[in-house]
Design a protein around this motif. Structure first.
Motif, PDB file in Angstrom:
ATOM      1  N   GLU C  92       0.876  -1.214   0.067  1.00  0.00           N
ATOM      2  CA  GLU C  92       0.115  -0.134   0.007  1.00  0.00           C
ATOM      3  C   GLU C  92       0.866   1.254  -0.052  1.00  0.00           C
ATOM      4  OE1 GLU C  92      -4.298  -1.261   2.120  1.00  0.00           O
ATOM      5  OE2 GLU C  92      -2.573  -0.216   3.303  1.00  0.00           O
ATOM      6  N   GLN C  93       1.925   1.289   0.810  1.00  0.00           N
ATOM      7  CA  GLN C  93       2.893   2.490   0.953  1.00  0.00           C
ATOM      8  C   GLN C  93       3.924   2.317   0.023  1.00  0.00           C
ATOM      9  OE1 GLN C  93       3.941   1.894   5.074  1.00  0.00           O
ATOM     10  NE2 GLN C  93       2.226   2.905   5.942  1.00  0.00           N
ATOM     11  N   ALA C  94       4.285   1.517  -0.812  1.00  0.00           N
ATOM     12  CA  ALA C  94       5.283   1.524  -1.678  1.00  0.00           C
ATOM     13  C   ALA C  94       5.236   2.500  -2.777  1.00  0.00           C
ATOM     14  CB  ALA C  94       5.384   0.005  -2.502  1.00  0.00           C
ATOM     15  N   PRO C  95       6.363   3.139  -3.154  1.00  0.00           N
ATOM     16  CA  PRO C  95       6.268   4.343  -4.228  1.00  0.00           C
ATOM     17  C   PRO C  95       6.011   3.569  -5.505  1.00  0.00           C
ATOM     18  CG  PRO C  95       8.537   3.713  -3.571  1.00  0.00           C
ATOM     19  CD  PRO C  95       7.804   2.874  -2.503  1.00  0.00           C
ATOM     20  N   PHE C  96       5.913   2.494  -5.649  1.00  0.00           N
ATOM     21  CA  PHE C  96       5.666   1.796  -7.112  1.00  0.00           C
ATOM     22  C   PHE C  96       4.370   1.349  -7.077  1.00  0.00           C
ATOM     23  CE2 PHE C  96       7.791  -1.416  -4.571  1.00  0.00           C
ATOM     24  CZ  PHE C  96       6.753  -2.318  -4.581  1.00  0.00           C
ATOM     25  N   VAL C  97       3.829   1.072  -8.185  1.00  0.00           N
ATOM     26  CA  VAL C  97       2.182   0.453  -8.615  1.00  0.00           C
ATOM     27  C   VAL C  97       2.337  -1.038  -8.463  1.00  0.00           C
ATOM     28  CG1 VAL C  97       0.282   0.631  -9.828  1.00  0.00           C
ATOM     29  CG2 VAL C  97       1.734   2.622  -9.675  1.00  0.00           C
ATOM     30  N   SER C  98       1.599  -1.548  -7.572  1.00  0.00           N
ATOM     31  CA  SER C  98       1.229  -3.069  -7.684  1.00  0.00           C
ATOM     32  C   SER C  98      -0.039  -3.408  -8.347  1.00  0.00           C
ATOM     33  CB  SER C  98       1.282  -3.682  -6.223  1.00  0.00           C
ATOM     34  OG  SER C  98       0.454  -3.030  -5.294  1.00  0.00           O
ATOM     35  N   ILE C  99      -0.052  -4.539  -9.283  1.00  0.00           N
ATOM     36  CA  ILE C  99      -1.242  -4.708 -10.186  1.00  0.00           C
ATOM     37  C   ILE C  99      -1.277  -6.431  -9.935  1.00  0.00           C
ATOM     38  CG2 ILE C  99      -2.164  -4.927 -12.449  1.00  0.00           C
ATOM     39  CD1 ILE C  99      -0.408  -2.436 -13.188  1.00  0.00           C
ATOM     40  N   ALA C 100      -2.615  -6.473  -9.582  1.00  0.00           N
ATOM     41  CA  ALA C 100      -2.785  -8.276  -9.578  1.00  0.00           C
ATOM     42  C   ALA C 100      -3.497  -8.443 -11.147  1.00  0.00           C
ATOM     43  CB  ALA C 100      -3.572  -8.692  -8.594  1.00  0.00           C
ATOM     44  N   SER C 101      -2.940  -9.187 -11.834  1.00  0.00           N
ATOM     45  CA  SER C 101      -3.597  -9.638 -12.979  1.00  0.00           C
ATOM     46  C   SER C 101      -3.924 -11.313 -12.790  1.00  0.00           C
ATOM     47  CB  SER C 101      -2.721  -9.794 -14.048  1.00  0.00           C
ATOM     48  OG  SER C 101      -3.075 -10.337 -15.346  1.00  0.00           O
ATOM     49  N   ILE C 102      -5.420 -11.381 -12.596  1.00  0.00           N
ATOM     50  CA  ILE C 102      -5.967 -12.621 -11.868  1.00  0.00           C
ATOM     51  C   ILE C 102      -6.511 -13.625 -12.682  1.00  0.00           C
ATOM     52  CG2 ILE C 102      -7.284 -13.598 -10.170  1.00  0.00           C
ATOM     53  CD1 ILE C 102      -7.304 -10.290  -9.166  1.00  0.00           C
ATOM     54  N   ARG C 103      -5.979 -14.599 -12.956  1.00  0.00           N
ATOM     55  CA  ARG C 103      -6.517 -15.915 -13.629  1.00  0.00           C
ATOM     56  C   ARG C 103      -6.855 -16.907 -12.510  1.00  0.00           C
ATOM     57  NH1 ARG C 103      -3.471 -14.799 -17.994  1.00  0.00           N
ATOM     58  NH2 ARG C 103      -4.995 -14.494 -19.916  1.00  0.00           N
TER      59      ARG C 103
END
Lengths: 267, 267, 267
Positions: C92-103
């Protein structure tokens, strides 16, 4: 005259926006909007105001990027900058209902402009939304970081703001960015019926509903709005931002053409 | 008997609502609902209760407007008025799950009634929702100004409350007013499966989930609920409201007919 | 190696999850995720990370139920348990973006795993979601009671958690559990375009947007997260829970087969 006001009655006004070529939110837009806001507040019988665009391709393109120093300075009665945040809060607190009837692009400050209205209806085929600030190395500075997540939730607000993408009206409605997407051929009749309906009700009830709701719902905080606006203008001064802005202007930003029509693609 | 309780088991009850001709929420509705609430709280094995209507056109029409002085007076164990707000909070805090399976109209206090349930399933074709109070110069007084925006967001709650319009179940599901719209032919089986499923789980887990969620999520504040209720009853006393109510009653409000079936149109 | 990191560039990483047979979140998953989190935080040019599964049927099945005592103990830099809640907050706090690509399935801690990402995109046909804890007499212990309602609202979070049902991606998108459902054939290209786009923007703007949003939006509270986790592990010790877990394990839980594929049905 950027805003043409049609006073259908004391209680129902319609405002048309026209600032060629692409309806940028510039210093004149800001100054005339302040005058219009004063007029709306002064009409004590006013119940509902509908804003629409005279330009079918652009509702409000975005903030003017060449002459930002011309914007009016100082704080208004809400304690916020008179250039825009003060107007946004006065719309929220007004005893009348504000409705944006959206055709064309509403990006950046144009998107934040409509976020300050009580209700947003969008043309299913012709309305597009975006927060493209990241494309100039910046972030929304006119309320988007404070209001958009209240409409869409945090995850979708991050998606919108981090991508700078253009969103069509159906996706905007799914996300809650607008109240609903209405087929373009039906939009004007839909909004007219909706506004006339509200104009037929009691001013006391309308004002009570808005004031009670403003105490119940989560609203943006003044210091958040001001802090973000300050940081937004600072971010525009960085060499990286200046370069990104210059490249977009060289390619046609703020003129009618492909960059403005498909800004998401050009970022 | 307005409420007929079918005790399918200790853990799963089904309650049918019938208060002819249109299921108004009147003084008897309130008094019998208090008794039913006491019974539900007393059954320590109860895990899930489903409320449905015996009248396919009306779930709960709205508050009774002719004899509002007969409603039970005083405050209940939650510190809220026993006429209804106390029941709403007890449903929220109950260690069992409350489900509204909605066919027909749920307007005004009928809409606020279902907002107090944990979960709302609506017939896609036969459920309709509205907050028509503005049509009598007033505003929602039974929790609508406190709970609806928690379901739909502020902008859509304002649209609903300021317009007094009727909303179909699909729009209600898009807005979050109900959990989902289910095709009418499938609704009963869907809700039965859902309720039986919950009844098969542990009471401890069910009660834990509700109590933990109540500490995590935003809930209405008692003083907001009480203040709005007081202001609602005051607003009904204005000459303008009395006149609007009289006109609707003269046209057939509270009887089975076009005014009740299509109230949104008649406001 | 449960996590295979493909460093497409300094700014864009792709992580593939593989923990046969069904991608359970077990002690090794936790330990390797901590190492990966340290690596991501150490790469100062990182702008975006996409997580996907090597197993098309399972994104992350759920927490490992046989050897929960092997999970790493202690608290991390956020003051939360290092086993998982600390990672969630660092994402949540990271300076990068986290994306879940869900299958595939994301249930229980698998669902809570993706709730901690900034953005969730789901295969319309192949992604399924659930919080099945109630089926073992328990409740979500890894953030589901704190984060899910922020995405879906309280009523839909209660529906999901109290039913333990499986939800398809379109319903998950309607409810806000995921940002959007994308046709499976388009998902990879969609996510790649989205991630490359973000990687083309300024790190400063990305980090600013996340940090400003984290101050504006409602986030889970640390003490809530910790209290629920503690109560979750306590609930697993009850005779009723042990029996429900044993029955599911006897029927094939944590092996590839019908119980894991259709867990909602088997609860």
């Amino acid at each position: 005259m950027i805003f043409t006001t049609q006073k259908i009655s004391d209680s129902y006004w319609k405002v048309s926006i026209e600032n060629p070529p692409v309806n940028v939110f510039d210093a004149s837009f800001s100054k005339q909007l302040i005058i219009l806001m004063d007029e709306m507040e002064a009409e004590e019988n006013l119940k509902v105001v509908v804003f629409e665009s005279a330009n079918p391709d652009f509702f409000v393109a975005h903030v003017e990027l060449l002459n930002i120093t011309d914007f009016p300075k100082g704080t208004g009665k809400t304690g916020l900058s008179i250039s825009w945040p003060d107007i946004a809060k006065r719309l929220e607190q007004a005893p009348f209902v504000s409705i944006a009837s959206i055709r064309g692009r509403a990006r950046g400050l144009g998107s934040e402009f409509v976020q300050a209205f009580d209700i947003r209806f969008a043309s299913k085929e012709k309305a597009f939304f975006g927060q493209p600030e990241i494309g100039i190395g910046s972030f929304p500075g006119g309320g988007g970081l404070e209001r958009l997540h209240l409409l869409t939730g945090k995850a979708r607000a991050l998606e919108i703001i981090l991508s700078g993408n253009d969103y069509d009206a159906e996706t905007a409605a799914l996300y809650g960015w607008v109240n609903r997407a209405v087929p373009d051929a039906e939009l004007d009749a839909f909004v007219t019926n909706f506004a006339e309906r509200i104009a037929s009700f009691d001013k006391f009830a309308i004002a009570s509903i808005k004031s009670i709701m403003n105490e119940r719902a989560v609203l943006p905080k003044n210091d958040h709005i001001m802090e973000t606006q300050t940081r937004f203008f600072q971010s525009l001064e960085s060499p990286e931002s200046r370069q990104r802005i210059k490249r977009l202007l060289d390619n046609g930003l703020q003129t009618y053409g492909d960059v403005e029509l498909n800004l998401g693609k050009h970022l």
